[in-house]
Design a protein around this motif. Structure first.
Motif, mmCIF file in Angstrom:
data_model
loop_
_atom_site.group_PDB
_atom_site.id
_atom_site.type_symbol
_atom_site.label_atom_id
_atom_site.label_comp_id
_atom_site.label_asym_id
_atom_site.label_seq_id
_atom_site.Cartn_x
_atom_site.Cartn_y
_atom_site.Cartn_z
ATOM 1 N N CYS A 150 2.329 1.689 -3.490
ATOM 2 C CA CYS A 150 1.323 2.226 -4.410
ATOM 3 C C CYS A 150 1.052 3.709 -4.139
ATOM 4 N N GLU A 151 1.033 4.113 -2.876
ATOM 5 C CA GLU A 151 0.860 5.536 -2.546
ATOM 6 C C GLU A 151 1.978 6.386 -3.136
ATOM 7 N N GLY A 186 1.717 9.264 -6.016
ATOM 8 C CA GLY A 186 2.225 10.613 -5.779
ATOM 9 C C GLY A 186 3.231 11.056 -6.819
ATOM 10 N N SER A 206 0.832 -1.215 0.000
ATOM 11 C CA SER A 206 0.000 0.000 0.000
ATOM 12 C C SER A 206 0.863 1.260 0.000
ATOM 13 N N ILE A 207 1.968 1.248 0.699
ATOM 14 C CA ILE A 207 2.863 2.406 0.725
ATOM 15 C C ILE A 207 3.552 2.559 -0.634
#
Length: 108
Positions: free
Chosen positions: A26-27, A31, A23-24
């Motif tokens: 993908c974040e 960004g 998830s990080i």
């Protein structure tokens, strides 16, 4: 990952997930692509190569094959599709330049 955070001037937040949690990853990709993380040109391609292609594609394929959870299978399909589309875009940029790829994606 902490070195990558430093290079991209991303502040490490205390979370329950480790820095290399999907998830990080993908974040950060979102960004970099969307511009909410200011980074040098090509940083999205570098990050994708260094931190996504090394394991995330296999992760999403495995998640897509989850027999016990329909929701996670859908998340896996979405993640796999994103990775394949990003790989296609990177290959296009390498072969013909970004302007050409942008024009062709508008007509796809």
């Amino acid at each position: 990952m902490r070195q990558t955070f430093g290079a991209l001037v991303i502040e490490h937040a205390q979370r329950s997930e480790p820095e290399d949690h999907v998830s990080i990853i993908c974040e950060i990709m979102a960004g970099l692509i969307g511009g909410s993380i200011a980074a040098p040109a090509g940083a999205d391609r570098w990050f994708f190569k260094e931190h996504v292609t090394t394991w995330a594609q296999r992760f999403f394929v495995d998640l897509e094959d989850a027999q016990s959870a329909t929701f996670y299978a859908s998340v896996g399909a979405l993640g796999r599709t994103f990775i394949l589309s990003k790989l296609k875009a990177i290959r296009c940029q390498i072969r013909s330049g970004e302007a050409q790829c942008a024009r062709s994606s508008l007509h796809a």
